[in-house]
Design an enzyme around this catalytic site. Structure first.
Site, PDB file in Angstrom:
ATOM      1  N   ASP A  97       0.839  -1.198   0.000  1.00 31.71           N
ATOM      2  CA  ASP A  97       0.000   0.000   0.000  1.00 31.71           C
ATOM      3  C   ASP A  97       0.879   1.255   0.000  1.00 31.71           C
ATOM      4  O   ASP A  97       0.365   2.378  -0.050  1.00 31.71           O
ATOM      5  CB  ASP A  97      -1.031  -0.007   1.133  1.00 31.71           C
ATOM      6  CG  ASP A  97      -0.403  -0.075   2.512  1.00 31.71           C
ATOM      7  OD1 ASP A  97       0.842  -0.086   2.610  1.00 31.71           O
ATOM      8  OD2 ASP A  97      -1.165  -0.121   3.506  1.00 31.71           O
ATOM      9  N   SER A  98       2.209   1.063  -0.037  1.00 30.44           N
ATOM     10  CA  SER A  98       3.124   2.170  -0.345  1.00 30.44           C
ATOM     11  C   SER A  98       2.819   2.694  -1.743  1.00 30.44           C
ATOM     12  O   SER A  98       3.301   3.762  -2.127  1.00 30.44           O
ATOM     13  CB  SER A  98       4.583   1.716  -0.259  1.00 30.44           C
ATOM     14  OG  SER A  98       4.796   0.565  -1.054  1.00 30.44           O
ATOM     15  N   ASP A 102      -0.995  -6.279  -0.518  1.00 27.18           N
ATOM     16  CA  ASP A 102      -1.218  -5.666   0.796  1.00 27.18           C
ATOM     17  C   ASP A 102      -2.708  -5.479   1.042  1.00 27.18           C
ATOM     18  O   ASP A 102      -3.446  -5.080   0.135  1.00 27.18           O
ATOM     19  CB  ASP A 102      -0.546  -4.285   0.811  1.00 27.18           C
ATOM     20  CG  ASP A 102       0.352  -4.094   2.014  1.00 27.18           C
ATOM     21  OD1 ASP A 102       0.281  -4.910   2.956  1.00 27.18           O
ATOM     22  OD2 ASP A 102       1.142  -3.125   2.003  1.00 27.18           O
ATOM     23  N   LYS A 123      -0.692  -9.542   2.725  1.00 22.28           N
ATOM     24  CA  LYS A 123       0.038  -9.054   3.905  1.00 22.28           C
ATOM     25  C   LYS A 123      -0.898  -8.144   4.692  1.00 22.28           C
ATOM     26  O   LYS A 123      -1.666  -7.393   4.100  1.00 22.28           O
ATOM     27  CB  LYS A 123       1.296  -8.282   3.491  1.00 22.28           C
ATOM     28  CG  LYS A 123       2.039  -7.656   4.679  1.00 22.28           C
ATOM     29  CD  LYS A 123       3.380  -7.081   4.292  1.00 22.28           C
ATOM     30  CE  LYS A 123       3.336  -5.689   3.739  1.00 22.28           C
ATOM     31  NZ  LYS A 123       2.750  -4.661   4.647  1.00 22.28           N
ATOM     32  N   GLU A 131       9.508  -3.667  10.417  1.00 24.33           N
ATOM     33  CA  GLU A 131       9.845  -2.335   9.892  1.00 24.33           C
ATOM     34  C   GLU A 131      10.277  -1.406  11.014  1.00 24.33           C
ATOM     35  O   GLU A 131       9.583  -1.266  12.032  1.00 24.33           O
ATOM     36  CB  GLU A 131       8.629  -1.762   9.148  1.00 24.33           C
ATOM     37  CG  GLU A 131       8.906  -0.377   8.570  1.00 24.33           C
ATOM     38  CD  GLU A 131       7.896   0.081   7.522  1.00 24.33           C
ATOM     39  OE1 GLU A 131       6.973  -0.694   7.195  1.00 24.33           O
ATOM     40  OE2 GLU A 131       8.042   1.209   7.028  1.00 24.33           O
TER      41      GLU A 131
HETATM   42  O1  KIV Z   1       3.545  -1.079   1.568  1.00 25.39           O
HETATM   43  C1  KIV Z   1       4.726  -1.445   1.545  1.00 25.39           C
HETATM   44  O2  KIV Z   1       5.479  -1.222   0.581  1.00 25.39           O
HETATM   45  C2  KIV Z   1       5.232  -2.166   2.701  1.00 25.39           C
HETATM   46  C3  KIV Z   1       6.699  -2.469   2.747  1.00 25.39           C
HETATM   47  C4  KIV Z   1       7.446  -1.261   3.119  1.00 25.39           C
HETATM   48  C5  KIV Z   1       6.987  -3.606   3.627  1.00 25.39           C
HETATM   49  O3  KIV Z   1       4.497  -2.486   3.571  1.00 25.39           O
END
Ligand code: KIV
Length: 279
Positions: free
Chosen positions: A45-46, A84, A114, A183
């Site tokens: 979700d980045s 995510d 995730k 993290e």
């Molecule tokens: O959303 C994302 O990219 C993440 C990573 C930083 C692990 O959760």
């Protein structure tokens, strides 16, 4: 070649093989990562901050993740694609979590999901795993809780906070996650967790002792010259490469040296067709 499975990832830890994981959000990038042999690709979700221009990951929707996961899945044949679970797509109830994860697999084509959080989401994790959905956990700095945590800062600094994260890691392992992102936690804490649990830990800003490392791809490619957190190492300066290429292109268009003379395309350099009003 078959796709990477949770059993493959667990076996990598047993063999002491370090696990590289990266984010991707689109088809061409996913193809490159897959061809490079990256075993775990996260449609994180980045997406919200790295691609869509949001300040946090909070506004990212299930539809956003499905859309980008489909592109990433189309670009891969070997990597496990992890989608995510966005903010509030698994918190209200286990049923909602199940529906969201189901959509990420059925509509997005992901092979795993995730989600963020520890003991509080353990029952939800167990329910997903019981339904045959591989789940990756995420502890430490959990960006979906950014307002509660007061920013993107190191977690687990006090003994009590470190103890809570270790307990959360154990809860997630017992609930059935196949790997765990850590993290922004101190390196010694990441080491303790890595040595305590049998599943692989994947660190980001968590030091060198994790079983693997994950990075937001655009951070390590240097796509945003103004964004460089301490845990990021730039392996390329793509912003500069793209800017130079775009400037060179614009210059050539302005100078009429691009696209070049018609002959170079095998076209007839005949005078322009005259247009008349007559039918
Ligand atoms: O959303 C994302 O990219 C993440 C990573 C930083 C692990 O959760």
């Amino acid at each position: 070649m078959a796709r990477v499975t949770p059993a493959d990832i667990r076996a990598m830890k047993r063999r002491g093989e370090r696990i590289p994981m990266l984010t991707a959000y689109d088809y061409p990038t996913a193809r490159i990562l897959d061809a490079a042999g990256i075993p775990l690709i996260l449609v994180g979700d980045s997406l919200g901050t790295a691609v869509l221009g949001y300040e946090t990951t909070i506004p990212v929707t299930v539809e956003d993740i499905i859309h980008h996961t489909r592109a990433v899945v189309r670009g891969t044949s070997r990597a496990m694609v992890i989608a995510d679970m966005p903010f509030m797509s698994y918190h209200p109830s286990q049923e909602q979590a199940l529906r969201t994860a189901g959509r990420l697999l059925q509509e997005g084509g992901a092979q795993a999901v995730k989600l963020e959080g520890g003991a509080v989401v353990a029952d939800t994790v167990r329910r997903l795993v019981d339904c045959g959905i591989p789940v990756q956990g995420h502890l430490g700095l959990t960006p979906q809780s950014v307002y509660q945590l007061g920013g993107h800062r190191l977690q687990g600094k006090t003994e009590a906070a470190a103890r809570r994260i270790i307990d959360d890691a154990r809860s997630l392992e017992q609930a059935g996650v196949f790997s765990l992102v850590l993290e922004l936690v101190p390196a010694p804490l990441a080491r303790t967790i890595t040595e305590t649990i049998a599943i692989p830990t994947i660190g980001i800003g968590a030091g060198p002792y994790c079983d693997g490392q994950v990075q937001v791809l655009y951070d390590l490619l240097g796509m945003d010259p103004d964004f460089k957190p301490r845990h990021v190492r730039r392996f390329a300066n793509l912003a500069e490469i793209i800017r130079n290429a775009v400037c060179a292109y614009a210059e050539e268009v302005r100078a009429a040296t691009f696209p070049g003379p018609a002959e170079s395309f095998g076209l007839d350099p005949a005078p322009a067709v005259s247009v008349s009003d007559e039918p």
